[in-house]
Design a protein around this motif. Sequence first.
Motif, PDB file in Angstrom:
ATOM      1  N   VAL A  22      35.308  36.340  40.388  1.00 54.45           N
ATOM      2  CA  VAL A  22      35.190  36.131  38.939  1.00 54.45           C
ATOM      3  C   VAL A  22      35.976  37.202  38.191  1.00 54.45           C
ATOM      4  CG1 VAL A  22      33.566  36.175  36.999  1.00 54.45           C
ATOM      5  CG2 VAL A  22      33.015  34.880  39.050  1.00 54.45           C
ATOM      6  N   LEU A  23      35.856  38.449  38.605  1.00 47.50           N
ATOM      7  CA  LEU A  23      36.609  39.515  37.942  1.00 47.50           C
ATOM      8  C   LEU A  23      38.111  39.334  38.125  1.00 47.50           C
ATOM      9  CD1 LEU A  23      34.476  42.698  38.638  1.00 47.50           C
ATOM     10  CD2 LEU A  23      34.820  41.519  36.472  1.00 47.50           C
ATOM     11  N   GLY A  24      38.524  38.854  39.283  1.00 51.96           N
ATOM     12  CA  GLY A  24      39.935  38.586  39.519  1.00 51.96           C
ATOM     13  C   GLY A  24      40.450  37.493  38.602  1.00 51.96           C
ATOM     14  N   ARG A  25      39.674  36.452  38.412  1.00 47.05           N
ATOM     15  CA  ARG A  25      40.077  35.355  37.511  1.00 47.05           C
ATOM     16  C   ARG A  25      40.127  35.835  36.063  1.00 47.05           C
ATOM     17  NH1 ARG A  25      41.772  31.366  40.928  1.00 47.05           N
ATOM     18  NH2 ARG A  25      40.254  31.142  42.581  1.00 47.05           N
ATOM     19  N   ILE A  26      39.138  36.656  35.650  1.00 46.33           N
ATOM     20  CA  ILE A  26      39.125  37.185  34.284  1.00 46.33           C
ATOM     21  C   ILE A  26      40.346  38.062  34.038  1.00 46.33           C
ATOM     22  CG2 ILE A  26      37.916  38.780  32.738  1.00 46.33           C
ATOM     23  CD1 ILE A  26      35.287  37.699  33.895  1.00 46.33           C
ATOM     24  N   ALA A  27      40.743  38.836  35.057  1.00 46.10           N
ATOM     25  CA  ALA A  27      41.907  39.716  34.924  1.00 46.10           C
ATOM     26  C   ALA A  27      43.224  38.961  35.039  1.00 46.10           C
ATOM     27  CB  ALA A  27      41.851  40.816  35.984  1.00 46.10           C
ATOM     28  N   GLY A  28      43.152  37.670  35.337  1.00 44.23           N
ATOM     29  CA  GLY A  28      44.367  36.869  35.435  1.00 44.23           C
ATOM     30  C   GLY A  28      45.027  36.932  36.803  1.00 44.23           C
ATOM     31  N   LEU A  29      44.286  37.411  37.805  1.00 46.45           N
ATOM     32  CA  LEU A  29      44.810  37.496  39.165  1.00 46.45           C
ATOM     33  C   LEU A  29      44.247  36.345  39.988  1.00 46.45           C
ATOM     34  CD1 LEU A  29      44.220  41.287  39.663  1.00 46.45           C
ATOM     35  CD2 LEU A  29      46.360  40.195  39.049  1.00 46.45           C
ATOM     36  N   ASN A  30      44.955  35.963  40.997  1.00 42.17           N
ATOM     37  CA  ASN A  30      44.465  34.899  41.870  1.00 42.17           C
ATOM     38  C   ASN A  30      43.939  35.498  43.170  1.00 42.17           C
ATOM     39  OD1 ASN A  30      43.840  32.354  42.699  1.00 42.17           O
ATOM     40  ND2 ASN A  30      45.925  31.840  43.366  1.00 42.17           N
ATOM     41  N   SER A  31      43.128  36.557  43.051  1.00 43.79           N
ATOM     42  CA  SER A  31      42.592  37.199  44.251  1.00 43.79           C
ATOM     43  C   SER A  31      41.246  37.845  43.939  1.00 43.79           C
ATOM     44  CB  SER A  31      43.572  38.252  44.785  1.00 43.79           C
ATOM     45  OG  SER A  31      43.710  39.295  43.848  1.00 43.79           O
ATOM     46  N   ASN A  32      40.593  38.298  44.985  1.00 44.47           N
ATOM     47  CA  ASN A  32      39.309  38.966  44.891  1.00 44.47           C
ATOM     48  C   ASN A  32      39.544  40.420  44.499  1.00 44.47           C
ATOM     49  OD1 ASN A  32      36.850  40.282  45.500  1.00 44.47           O
ATOM     50  ND2 ASN A  32      36.356  38.726  47.008  1.00 44.47           N
ATOM     51  N   VAL A  33      38.845  40.882  43.475  1.00 45.21           N
ATOM     52  CA  VAL A  33      39.019  42.255  42.993  1.00 45.21           C
ATOM     53  C   VAL A  33      37.727  43.024  43.250  1.00 45.21           C
ATOM     54  CG1 VAL A  33      39.497  43.695  40.983  1.00 45.21           C
ATOM     55  CG2 VAL A  33      40.589  41.474  41.207  1.00 45.21           C
ATOM     56  N   GLY A  34      37.688  43.786  44.319  1.00 53.03           N
ATOM     57  CA  GLY A  34      36.546  44.650  44.595  1.00 53.03           C
ATOM     58  C   GLY A  34      35.317  43.956  45.128  1.00 53.03           C
ATOM     59  N   GLY A  35      35.460  42.807  45.766  1.00 48.90           N
ATOM     60  CA  GLY A  35      34.299  42.086  46.275  1.00 48.90           C
ATOM     61  C   GLY A  35      33.515  42.862  47.315  1.00 48.90           C
ATOM     62  N   VAL A  36      34.201  43.562  48.192  1.00 54.76           N
ATOM     63  CA  VAL A  36      33.523  44.338  49.234  1.00 54.76           C
ATOM     64  C   VAL A  36      32.753  45.495  48.614  1.00 54.76           C
ATOM     65  CG1 VAL A  36      33.901  45.794  51.252  1.00 54.76           C
ATOM     66  CG2 VAL A  36      35.202  43.697  50.984  1.00 54.76           C
TER      67      VAL A  36
END
Length: 132
Positions: A22-36
């Motif tokens: 969700v944070l990746g999508r909000i930031a406009g990226l097509n990836s996981n941002v900090g999921g781990v």
Amino acid sequence: MVIYGVAIVAFCFFLGNFTGEVLGRIAGLNSNVGGVGFAMLFLLIAAEYGRPFLERNPSAVEGIRFWQAMFIPVVVAMSASQNVVRALSSGHVAITAGLAATLVSFLFIPLFSRIGGEEEPVSSLPEGSEKP
């Protein structure tokens, strides 16, 4: 009861990955941002707020402690291997940044060891025995 640990780790892992996506999508990226990282944070929060339950079920404590200890190395190793593959395929900037961060970390080790002060060495001899 290791099963309690598995359920909590799985829930925290899925919740962390969802948050990272969700944070990746909000930031406009097509990836996981900090999921781990979020998954580890959720695991710590779950263990802390689950104390009343854990105090009543000592067998569950063993399972959760086991999976807490296993969670960090396994998930970090999985994400690190993905990051290495992505860094090698994306170019020299990612590799240079990773090497620079590692080098700086190694350079800070002596500094941090001096900050802690000196401790007396721990003796392996039992109390009351004499040194040869």
